[in-house]
Scaffold this motif. Sequence first.
Motif, PDB file in Angstrom:
ATOM      1  N   ARG A 199     -28.186 -12.498 -43.941  1.00  0.00           N
ATOM      2  CA  ARG A 199     -26.769 -13.388 -44.467  1.00  0.00           C
ATOM      3  C   ARG A 199     -26.531 -14.817 -43.478  1.00  0.00           C
ATOM      4  O   ARG A 199     -27.451 -15.279 -42.639  1.00  0.00           O
ATOM      5  N   VAL A 200     -25.569 -15.646 -43.962  1.00  0.00           N
ATOM      6  CA  VAL A 200     -25.160 -17.016 -43.209  1.00  0.00           C
ATOM      7  C   VAL A 200     -23.308 -17.032 -43.157  1.00  0.00           C
ATOM      8  O   VAL A 200     -22.523 -16.378 -43.965  1.00  0.00           O
ATOM      9  N   GLU A 201     -23.346 -17.538 -42.124  1.00  0.00           N
ATOM     10  CA  GLU A 201     -22.167 -17.780 -41.721  1.00  0.00           C
ATOM     11  C   GLU A 201     -22.049 -19.262 -41.166  1.00  0.00           C
ATOM     12  O   GLU A 201     -22.692 -19.944 -40.990  1.00  0.00           O
ATOM     13  N   ILE A 202     -21.100 -19.825 -42.151  1.00  0.00           N
ATOM     14  CA  ILE A 202     -20.374 -21.329 -41.862  1.00  0.00           C
ATOM     15  C   ILE A 202     -19.830 -21.780 -41.092  1.00  0.00           C
ATOM     16  O   ILE A 202     -18.416 -20.920 -41.154  1.00  0.00           O
ATOM     17  N   PHE A 203     -19.699 -22.923 -40.289  1.00  0.00           N
ATOM     18  CA  PHE A 203     -18.578 -23.588 -39.208  1.00  0.00           C
ATOM     19  C   PHE A 203     -18.257 -24.845 -40.069  1.00  0.00           C
ATOM     20  O   PHE A 203     -19.537 -24.814 -39.617  1.00  0.00           O
ATOM     21  N   ASP A 204     -17.968 -25.260 -40.254  1.00  0.00           N
ATOM     22  CA  ASP A 204     -17.471 -26.473 -40.952  1.00  0.00           C
ATOM     23  C   ASP A 204     -18.642 -27.088 -41.768  1.00  0.00           C
ATOM     24  O   ASP A 204     -19.464 -26.220 -42.697  1.00  0.00           O
ATOM     25  N   LYS A 205     -19.763 -27.911 -40.828  1.00  0.00           N
ATOM     26  CA  LYS A 205     -21.079 -28.201 -42.500  1.00  0.00           C
ATOM     27  C   LYS A 205     -22.126 -27.740 -41.286  1.00  0.00           C
ATOM     28  O   LYS A 205     -22.910 -28.049 -41.512  1.00  0.00           O
ATOM     29  N   LYS A 206     -22.224 -26.626 -40.449  1.00  0.00           N
ATOM     30  CA  LYS A 206     -22.691 -25.523 -40.167  1.00  0.00           C
ATOM     31  C   LYS A 206     -23.346 -24.747 -40.431  1.00  0.00           C
ATOM     32  O   LYS A 206     -21.791 -23.909 -40.759  1.00  0.00           O
ATOM     33  N   ALA A 207     -24.236 -24.275 -40.734  1.00  0.00           N
ATOM     34  CA  ALA A 207     -24.663 -22.635 -41.439  1.00  0.00           C
ATOM     35  C   ALA A 207     -25.474 -22.048 -40.275  1.00  0.00           C
ATOM     36  O   ALA A 207     -26.661 -22.484 -39.162  1.00  0.00           O
ATOM     37  N   VAL A 208     -25.159 -20.491 -40.031  1.00  0.00           N
ATOM     38  CA  VAL A 208     -25.623 -19.536 -39.382  1.00  0.00           C
ATOM     39  C   VAL A 208     -26.527 -18.898 -40.294  1.00  0.00           C
ATOM     40  O   VAL A 208     -25.428 -17.767 -40.352  1.00  0.00           O
ATOM     41  N   ASP A 243     -41.102 -26.436 -54.625  1.00  0.00           N
ATOM     42  CA  ASP A 243     -40.150 -25.390 -55.340  1.00  0.00           C
ATOM     43  C   ASP A 243     -38.500 -25.220 -55.780  1.00  0.00           C
ATOM     44  O   ASP A 243     -37.848 -26.820 -55.695  1.00  0.00           O
ATOM     45  N   ILE A 244     -39.009 -24.837 -56.541  1.00  0.00           N
ATOM     46  CA  ILE A 244     -37.529 -24.628 -57.174  1.00  0.00           C
ATOM     47  C   ILE A 244     -36.518 -23.561 -56.883  1.00  0.00           C
ATOM     48  O   ILE A 244     -37.428 -22.258 -57.424  1.00  0.00           O
ATOM     49  N   ILE A 245     -35.085 -23.734 -56.949  1.00  0.00           N
ATOM     50  CA  ILE A 245     -34.428 -22.714 -56.704  1.00  0.00           C
ATOM     51  C   ILE A 245     -32.919 -22.944 -57.215  1.00  0.00           C
ATOM     52  O   ILE A 245     -32.615 -23.860 -57.981  1.00  0.00           O
ATOM     53  N   ARG A 246     -32.744 -21.595 -57.443  1.00  0.00           N
ATOM     54  CA  ARG A 246     -31.475 -21.786 -58.472  1.00  0.00           C
ATOM     55  C   ARG A 246     -29.691 -22.435 -57.291  1.00  0.00           C
ATOM     56  O   ARG A 246     -30.079 -21.889 -56.237  1.00  0.00           O
ATOM     57  N   TRP A 247     -29.810 -23.705 -58.296  1.00  0.00           N
ATOM     58  CA  TRP A 247     -28.588 -23.296 -57.530  1.00  0.00           C
ATOM     59  C   TRP A 247     -27.313 -22.729 -57.783  1.00  0.00           C
ATOM     60  O   TRP A 247     -27.409 -21.720 -58.570  1.00  0.00           O
ATOM     61  N   SER A 248     -26.064 -22.734 -56.386  1.00  0.00           N
ATOM     62  CA  SER A 248     -25.621 -21.962 -56.305  1.00  0.00           C
ATOM     63  C   SER A 248     -24.022 -23.032 -56.109  1.00  0.00           C
ATOM     64  O   SER A 248     -24.279 -23.976 -55.164  1.00  0.00           O
ATOM     65  N   ASP A 249     -22.421 -22.743 -56.767  1.00  0.00           N
ATOM     66  CA  ASP A 249     -21.293 -23.657 -55.915  1.00  0.00           C
ATOM     67  C   ASP A 249     -20.946 -22.733 -54.599  1.00  0.00           C
ATOM     68  O   ASP A 249     -19.966 -22.530 -54.114  1.00  0.00           O
ATOM     69  N   ASN A 250     -21.400 -21.490 -54.514  1.00  0.00           N
ATOM     70  CA  ASN A 250     -21.332 -21.018 -53.713  1.00  0.00           C
ATOM     71  C   ASN A 250     -22.206 -21.410 -51.965  1.00  0.00           C
ATOM     72  O   ASN A 250     -23.929 -21.247 -52.513  1.00  0.00           O
ATOM     73  N   PRO A 251     -21.643 -21.708 -51.289  1.00  0.00           N
ATOM     74  CA  PRO A 251     -22.627 -22.341 -50.117  1.00  0.00           C
ATOM     75  C   PRO A 251     -23.590 -21.336 -49.878  1.00  0.00           C
ATOM     76  O   PRO A 251     -24.515 -21.813 -49.126  1.00  0.00           O
ATOM     77  N   LYS A 252     -22.409 -20.237 -49.447  1.00  0.00           N
ATOM     78  CA  LYS A 252     -23.752 -19.258 -48.110  1.00  0.00           C
ATOM     79  C   LYS A 252     -24.866 -18.918 -49.511  1.00  0.00           C
ATOM     80  O   LYS A 252     -26.023 -18.902 -48.780  1.00  0.00           O
TER      81      LYS A 252
END
Length: 335
Positions: A293-302, A270-279
Amino acid sequence: MTNELIEAIEEFEKLKGIPKEMIISSLEDAIRIAYKKKFPNSGDIFVNINKETGEIKIFRRAKVVESAHSVKEISIKEAKNIKDNAQIDETIDVEILPDKLGFVAMQVAKQILVQKIVSLERDVIYDEFKDKIGKVLTGKVSRIIGSNIYVKLEKGEGRIPQGLRIPNEEYYVGKELKVYVLDVLKTSRGPDIILSRIDANLLKYLLQREIPEINDGIVEIKGIVREPGKRAKVAVHSYKSDVDPVGACIGTKGVRITNISKELSDEKIDIIRWSDNPKEYIKYALSPAKISRVEIFDKKAVVYLPADQIPLAIGKEGINVKLASKLTGYSIELK
């Protein structure tokens, strides 16, 4: 005869890749050891072989004294026959005729030389391959012993241990492989060249070779994770707004990524686009699933997504979400 010796040494240098100077030094040492075995009380002996003519000379180092009482000494009278201005307490080299060595001693010297040449050859191979750690080489399967796949390289032979093989990949004698040099170990039997088919750097090399935009630095690989033989994810970024990094890697009708996949036993890539935005990055990493949508809590992503997209996000045997987590560095929870 002496010139024939140099010719033989030079031919051996070409054949084995061992420098001429190292062979000559080993031969000198072998003759010295053989001489000492035949004449154990011969004193401080050394051998010199002329690098141009091949002439062999054996010498005994001796201290100049008034009257010699041991092999470590030479009388001033004898010393002056060798060196006109010899002085008391000086050390001079006394030549010994090579024919005193004898046939048996020369056979011993030959055996010692063979042992030294084997050792030198191993050292040359080790030195060459230790500089290739972290590089990708091409070789052919030469033999299969137990769980080890041995691969014949340009110089030397490496092995792929079971844990570094692509699961379920077929191996047979004569098969050509690209291998990553993981490590080179010194052992009593010679260098142990450890090769890998599962390292992420092997995939990185194949991408650089197959995709000009990566090789030219227009597209950068920002991350690679693999589940060898099953699936891999590669995050890419373009430094030119008019170059699509994902499209460049996949190629027309997918030909570029297909060629790379074939090299890795049809591993899905799989080739995916990188982003400096974690979400955004996590959304890309979970493709082909469509994320709400994505929500981030420290190093956990919901991650929130429609119910029909959850199987895609998880992937077969959970591989998709596992690789996405490794690639982004976030623990991912799907909701």
